[in-house]
Design a protein around this motif. Structure first.
Motif, short mmCIF file in Angstrom:
data_model
loop_
_atom_site.label_atom_id
_atom_site.label_comp_id
_atom_site.label_asym_id
_atom_site.label_seq_id
_atom_site.Cartn_x
_atom_site.Cartn_y
_atom_site.Cartn_z
N MET A 1 0.84 -1.20 0.00
CA MET A 1 0.00 0.00 0.00
C MET A 1 0.87 1.25 0.00
O MET A 1 1.81 1.37 0.78
CB MET A 1 -0.91 0.01 1.23
N GLU A 2 0.57 2.17 -0.90
CA GLU A 2 1.33 3.42 -0.98
C GLU A 2 1.00 4.31 0.22
O GLU A 2 -0.15 4.35 0.67
CB GLU A 2 0.98 4.16 -2.27
N PRO A 3 2.00 5.04 0.75
CA PRO A 3 1.72 5.94 1.87
C PRO A 3 0.85 7.11 1.43
O PRO A 3 0.83 7.49 0.26
CB PRO A 3 3.11 6.42 2.29
N ILE A 4 0.12 7.68 2.37
CA ILE A 4 -0.66 8.89 2.11
C ILE A 4 0.32 10.06 2.01
O ILE A 4 1.17 10.25 2.89
CB ILE A 4 -1.66 9.15 3.26
N ARG A 5 0.22 10.83 0.94
CA ARG A 5 1.14 11.95 0.75
C ARG A 5 0.47 13.24 1.26
O ARG A 5 -0.67 13.55 0.88
CB ARG A 5 1.55 12.10 -0.71
N VAL A 6 1.19 13.96 2.10
CA VAL A 6 0.70 15.21 2.68
C VAL A 6 1.57 16.35 2.17
O VAL A 6 2.79 16.31 2.31
CB VAL A 6 0.76 15.16 4.22
N LEU A 7 0.94 17.35 1.57
CA LEU A 7 1.68 18.51 1.05
C LEU A 7 1.72 19.60 2.11
O LEU A 7 0.69 20.17 2.48
CB LEU A 7 1.02 19.03 -0.22
N HIS A 8 2.91 19.90 2.61
CA HIS A 8 3.10 20.97 3.60
C HIS A 8 3.49 22.26 2.89
O HIS A 8 4.42 22.27 2.08
CB HIS A 8 4.18 20.58 4.61
N VAL A 9 2.80 23.33 3.20
CA VAL A 9 3.06 24.63 2.58
C VAL A 9 3.86 25.50 3.54
O VAL A 9 3.41 25.80 4.65
CB VAL A 9 1.75 25.35 2.19
N LEU A 10 5.06 25.91 3.09
CA LEU A 10 5.99 26.69 3.90
C LEU A 10 6.57 27.83 3.09
O LEU A 10 6.39 27.89 1.87
CB LEU A 10 7.14 25.79 4.38
N SER A 11 7.27 28.72 3.76
CA SER A 11 8.01 29.76 3.04
C SER A 11 9.23 29.16 2.37
O SER A 11 9.50 29.40 1.20
CB SER A 11 8.43 30.88 4.00
N ALA A 12 9.99 28.37 3.13
CA ALA A 12 11.19 27.73 2.61
C ALA A 12 11.58 26.62 3.58
O ALA A 12 11.16 26.61 4.74
CB ALA A 12 12.34 28.74 2.49
N LEU A 13 12.39 25.69 3.10
CA LEU A 13 12.87 24.61 3.97
C LEU A 13 14.17 25.04 4.65
O LEU A 13 15.21 24.41 4.54
CB LEU A 13 13.07 23.34 3.15
N ALA A 14 14.06 26.16 5.37
CA ALA A 14 15.21 26.73 6.07
C ALA A 14 15.13 26.40 7.55
O ALA A 14 14.11 25.92 8.04
CB ALA A 14 15.23 28.24 5.86
N LYS A 15 16.22 26.69 8.26
CA LYS A 15 16.28 26.37 9.69
C LYS A 15 15.57 27.43 10.52
O LYS A 15 16.16 28.10 11.37
CB LYS A 15 17.74 26.24 10.13
N ASN A 16 14.29 27.59 10.25
CA ASN A 16 13.45 28.48 11.04
C ASN A 16 12.63 27.64 12.02
O ASN A 16 12.64 26.41 11.95
CB ASN A 16 12.55 29.30 10.13
N GLY A 17 11.91 28.31 12.90
CA GLY A 17 11.19 27.59 13.94
C GLY A 17 10.20 26.57 13.44
O GLY A 17 10.28 25.38 13.75
N ALA A 18 9.23 27.01 12.63
CA ALA A 18 8.18 26.10 12.15
C ALA A 18 8.77 24.98 11.31
O ALA A 18 8.41 23.81 11.46
CB ALA A 18 7.15 26.89 11.34
N GLU A 19 9.70 25.34 10.42
CA GLU A 19 10.30 24.35 9.54
C GLU A 19 11.09 23.30 10.33
O GLU A 19 11.03 22.10 10.02
CB GLU A 19 11.22 25.05 8.53
N SER A 20 11.79 23.74 11.36
CA SER A 20 12.56 22.80 12.19
C SER A 20 11.64 21.84 12.93
O SER A 20 11.94 20.65 13.06
CB SER A 20 13.43 23.57 13.19
N ARG A 21 10.51 22.35 13.40
CA ARG A 21 9.57 21.49 14.11
C ARG A 21 8.92 20.48 13.16
O ARG A 21 8.68 19.33 13.53
CB ARG A 21 8.49 22.34 14.79
N ILE A 22 8.62 20.91 11.94
CA ILE A 22 8.04 19.98 10.95
C ILE A 22 9.06 18.91 10.59
O ILE A 22 8.72 17.73 10.42
CB ILE A 22 7.58 20.76 9.70
N MET A 23 10.33 19.31 10.50
CA MET A 23 11.38 18.33 10.22
C MET A 23 11.50 17.31 11.36
O MET A 23 11.74 16.12 11.12
CB MET A 23 12.71 19.03 9.99
N ASP A 24 11.33 17.76 12.59
CA ASP A 24 11.37 16.83 13.72
C ASP A 24 10.27 15.77 13.57
O ASP A 24 10.49 14.58 13.82
CB ASP A 24 11.16 17.59 15.05
#
Length: 371
Positions: A1-24
């Motif tokens: 079974m293929e995984p469910i793909r979730v599209l996350h909308v961000l400003s950039a994949l930079a080391k900012n607060g929100a992006e770092s937490r999503i990466m965690d």
């Protein structure tokens, strides 16, 4: 079974607060069930690009939204959804863009449309006005509304929505084990930084108005009257960094301030600090304060920040109306608190990354089933 793909909308994949937490979350989520993709608003190579690609993510680049290019921006999303009918879940973390994207997503029959509030205010007047004008659209066209804290939820969705329980609070979380205090490691890092036994005050954050770096430097100037050999370490990059370098020189503390730029070794640097100084104008649920507590590091933060982030007794709140001298005294006093192991606090308070990652899986799976 293929995984469910979730599209996350961000400003950039930079080391900012929100992006770092999503990466965690992404690093700890079950990727056999859930796979992330990312929509960003830059064409530049960013900090996390290579890592997410190695984990199976796809990155899509969109033009920056400037309000005057509303129609062009909307059409970009409309075309994107036509070409990517496999998108079942869109998870928007940039609330200024939410109304435009939600309109296009709903028109294209994307079944799950999530708006996630990650801040309790904004700096720009235009952004504030635009959010106020589009709040009703966000409210009507989101199938799920999330917030990292009560304050963040109230700012975007309103108090009535929070009181009615239709906004779910989904907290930020970190892998606390990465930050556990280690006395030997502390000695090693401090030796590398050449700070000797001097008081080390740390701040981690982008050089933007929200983070209040000018006030950080004003506090540090007063602090040096108490601790003349103290060192201030500033970690991060941003548009105001050159201005803050100049200001540090102007007020006579330039030789005692270390501008470290963007770093991959924040857990190590936290070992070397004696105290975290974090007088932000506003925040959602700042991950850096969680990271500091995980490292057993005393913190002095502004009372504009949610009380939900204080999961230990290491956090002292201060009013931004207090003079820099008062803050300086508090910072020096807070730095005398002994370092402790706080892993138990993170487990008990629900900020454990593995538990939160599982919550994300359950949430996405539930949304797909119900839609």
């Amino acid at each position: 079974m293929e995984p469910i793909r979730v599209l996350h909308v961000l400003s950039a994949l930079a080391k900012n607060g929100a992006e770092s937490r999503i990466m965690d979350i992404y690093r700890n989520i079950n990727r056999e069930k859930i796979q992330f993709d990312f929509a960003v608003h830059t064409t530049k190579q960013c900090d996390f690009d290579n890592e997410v690609k190695s984990m199976g993510a796809r990155i899509y680049s969109f033009p920056k939204f400037k309000i005057f290019n509303y129609l062009q921006y909307y059409k970009e999303w409309e075309q994107f959804f036509k070409e990517h009918t496999e998108i079942q879940i869109i998870h928007i973390h940039v609330t200024n863009l939410a109304a435009v994207i939600l309109n296009a997503a709903q028109k294209s029959s994307v079944p799950v449309r999530i708006t996630h509030s990650r801040n309790s205010n904004q700096s720009g007047f235009v952004q504030k006005v635009f959010l106020a004008l589009t709040r009703n659209i966000i409210f009507r066209k989101s199938t799920q509304m999330l917030a990292v804290s009560k304050e963040a939820g109230e700012y975007v969705f309103g108090k009535k929505a929070m009181e009615a329980g239709i906004v779910r609070i989904l907290r930020n979380a970190i892998d606390a084990r990465k930050y556990t205090f280690n006395a030997e490691l502390r000695k090693k890092i401090r030796a590398e930084l050449e700070v000797k036994d001097n008081l080390v005050v740390g701040h981690i954050g982008r050089f933007v108005e929200q983070k209040n770096h000018k006030f950080v430097l004003d506090i540090f100037k007063k602090l040096q009257k108490i601790k003349p050999h103290a060192v201030l370490i500033l970690v991060g990059i941003g548009e105001k960094q050159p201005q803050m370098r100049e200001y540090a020189e102007d007020i006579g503390v330039g030789k005692s301030v270390i501008f470290m730029g963007s770093r991959n070794d924040v857990p190590m640097l936290l070992q070397a600090f004696d105290v975290l100084l974090f007088p932000s104008l506003f925040e959602g649920l700042p991950g850096v304060v969680l990271e500091a507590q995980a490292a057993g590091l005393p913190c002095v933060i502004s009372d504009t920040i949610t009380k939900e982030v204080a999961i230990t007794d290491l956090v002292k709140y201060m009013s931004l109306s207090e003079a820099p001298k008062i803050w300086a005294v508090a910072v020096v006093k807070q730095a005398t608190i002994p370092r402790i192991n706080t892993i138990k606090n993170f487990v008990e308070c629900g900020f454990n990354i593995h538990a939160i990652a599982n919550e994300y899986v359950k949430m996405y799976m539930k949304y797909i089933v119900s839609n």
